[in-house]
Motif scaffolding. Structure first.
Motif, PDB file in Angstrom:
ATOM      1  N   HIS A 107      34.539  29.259  41.878  1.00 34.83           N
ATOM      2  CA  HIS A 107      33.861  29.574  40.825  1.00 34.83           C
ATOM      3  C   HIS A 107      33.090  31.152  41.127  1.00 34.83           C
ATOM      4  O   HIS A 107      32.010  31.454  40.590  1.00 34.83           O
ATOM      5  CB  HIS A 107      32.688  28.876  40.155  1.00 34.83           C
ATOM      6  CG  HIS A 107      32.955  27.367  39.885  1.00 34.83           C
ATOM      7  ND1 HIS A 107      33.208  26.412  40.559  1.00 34.83           N
ATOM      8  CD2 HIS A 107      33.731  26.990  38.663  1.00 34.83           C
ATOM      9  CE1 HIS A 107      33.903  25.348  40.141  1.00 34.83           C
ATOM     10  NE2 HIS A 107      33.869  25.652  38.807  1.00 34.83           N
ATOM     11  N   ASN A 108      33.829  31.945  41.774  1.00 31.71           N
ATOM     12  CA  ASN A 108      33.463  33.135  42.017  1.00 31.71           C
ATOM     13  C   ASN A 108      32.273  33.404  42.749  1.00 31.71           C
ATOM     14  O   ASN A 108      31.600  34.485  42.941  1.00 31.71           O
ATOM     15  CB  ASN A 108      33.138  34.133  40.632  1.00 31.71           C
ATOM     16  CG  ASN A 108      34.524  34.879  40.078  1.00 31.71           C
ATOM     17  OD1 ASN A 108      35.528  34.617  40.729  1.00 31.71           O
ATOM     18  ND2 ASN A 108      34.268  35.330  38.996  1.00 31.71           N
ATOM     19  N   ARG A 109      32.254  32.260  43.658  1.00 30.40           N
ATOM     20  CA  ARG A 109      30.871  32.445  44.517  1.00 30.40           C
ATOM     21  C   ARG A 109      31.791  32.137  45.779  1.00 30.40           C
ATOM     22  O   ARG A 109      32.804  31.642  46.273  1.00 30.40           O
ATOM     23  CB  ARG A 109      30.046  31.018  44.496  1.00 30.40           C
ATOM     24  CG  ARG A 109      29.533  30.933  43.303  1.00 30.40           C
ATOM     25  CD  ARG A 109      28.807  32.088  42.778  1.00 30.40           C
ATOM     26  NE  ARG A 109      27.907  31.867  41.604  1.00 30.40           N
ATOM     27  CZ  ARG A 109      27.919  31.812  40.334  1.00 30.40           C
ATOM     28  NH1 ARG A 109      29.137  32.296  39.879  1.00 30.40           N
ATOM     29  NH2 ARG A 109      27.156  31.616  39.543  1.00 30.40           N
ATOM     30  N   ILE A 110      31.124  32.796  46.931  1.00 31.55           N
ATOM     31  CA  ILE A 110      31.605  32.967  48.485  1.00 31.55           C
ATOM     32  C   ILE A 110      30.485  32.385  49.441  1.00 31.55           C
ATOM     33  O   ILE A 110      29.283  32.456  49.088  1.00 31.55           O
ATOM     34  CB  ILE A 110      32.233  34.204  48.771  1.00 31.55           C
ATOM     35  CG1 ILE A 110      31.361  35.224  48.670  1.00 31.55           C
ATOM     36  CG2 ILE A 110      33.521  34.383  47.945  1.00 31.55           C
ATOM     37  CD1 ILE A 110      31.792  36.473  49.299  1.00 31.55           C
ATOM     38  N   ARG A 111      30.704  31.868  50.587  1.00 32.17           N
ATOM     39  CA  ARG A 111      29.818  31.718  51.532  1.00 32.17           C
ATOM     40  C   ARG A 111      30.895  31.844  53.076  1.00 32.17           C
ATOM     41  O   ARG A 111      32.129  31.547  52.997  1.00 32.17           O
ATOM     42  CB  ARG A 111      28.989  30.523  51.656  1.00 32.17           C
ATOM     43  CG  ARG A 111      29.872  29.314  52.039  1.00 32.17           C
ATOM     44  CD  ARG A 111      29.138  28.114  52.001  1.00 32.17           C
ATOM     45  NE  ARG A 111      30.046  27.073  52.103  1.00 32.17           N
ATOM     46  CZ  ARG A 111      29.612  25.822  52.735  1.00 32.17           C
ATOM     47  NH1 ARG A 111      28.069  25.633  53.112  1.00 32.17           N
ATOM     48  NH2 ARG A 111      30.117  24.745  52.769  1.00 32.17           N
ATOM     49  N   ALA A 164      32.274  39.939  41.537  1.00 28.61           N
ATOM     50  CA  ALA A 164      32.368  40.785  40.391  1.00 28.61           C
ATOM     51  C   ALA A 164      33.933  40.224  39.839  1.00 28.61           C
ATOM     52  O   ALA A 164      34.630  39.663  40.363  1.00 28.61           O
ATOM     53  CB  ALA A 164      32.230  42.145  40.439  1.00 28.61           C
ATOM     54  N   ASP A 165      33.968  40.662  38.481  1.00 26.76           N
ATOM     55  CA  ASP A 165      35.338  40.304  37.670  1.00 26.76           C
ATOM     56  C   ASP A 165      36.415  41.165  38.531  1.00 26.76           C
ATOM     57  O   ASP A 165      37.708  40.762  38.522  1.00 26.76           O
ATOM     58  CB  ASP A 165      35.185  40.684  36.508  1.00 26.76           C
ATOM     59  CG  ASP A 165      34.321  39.920  35.548  1.00 26.76           C
ATOM     60  OD1 ASP A 165      34.137  38.582  35.994  1.00 26.76           O
ATOM     61  OD2 ASP A 165      33.768  40.150  34.486  1.00 26.76           O
TER      62      ASP A 165
END
Length: 122
Positions: free
Chosen positions: A76-80, A103-104
């Motif tokens: 969902h456009n999240r990272i770690r 970002a998009d």
């Protein structure tokens, strides 16, 4: 569009780049114009703020480096991802994890960094 791995690699390389012009080029590739960065001692908005934070890192830790030590967890456009801060001799000083948003256009728009292991249960 670059892959998330390429974006995170450029972001990590920016932390390790001593030349300010090359560092800016790497962040232009990896960091959204209005991206925000927060860790236990720093908080900044925009690419110029992050460039200042990284410049401070180089002043405080000559020869130090940030080494990404994990794969990239993404949804969902999240990272770690995990990293180590290593001193000039290569010794790990502290490990941490960065969590962020993309970002998009795929560049990093937000990083929140945590140092060390999470606290123990009380």
């Amino acid at each position: 569009m670059p892959t998330t791995a390429e974006i995170v690699t450029a972001y990590g390389a920016a932390w390790n780049e001593a030349d300010a012009g090359k560092r800016r080029t790497l962040l232009e590739r990896a960091w959204a114009d209005d991206g925000t960065y927060t860790d236990p001692t720093s908080d900044g908005a925009g690419r110029d703020a992050l460039l200042e934070i990284i410049a401070g890192f180089h002043i405080q830790s000559p020869g130090g480096s940030i080494v990404i030590t994990s794969g990239i967890d993404q949804h969902h456009n999240r990272i770690r991802f995990a990293w180590d801060f290593r001193d000039a001799t290569g010794k790990t000083v502290i490990s941490g994890i960065d969590a962020g948003e993309l970002a998009d256009d795929g560049r990093i728009s937000k990083i929140v960094g945590f140092w060390g292991a999470p606290p123990a249960l009380r």
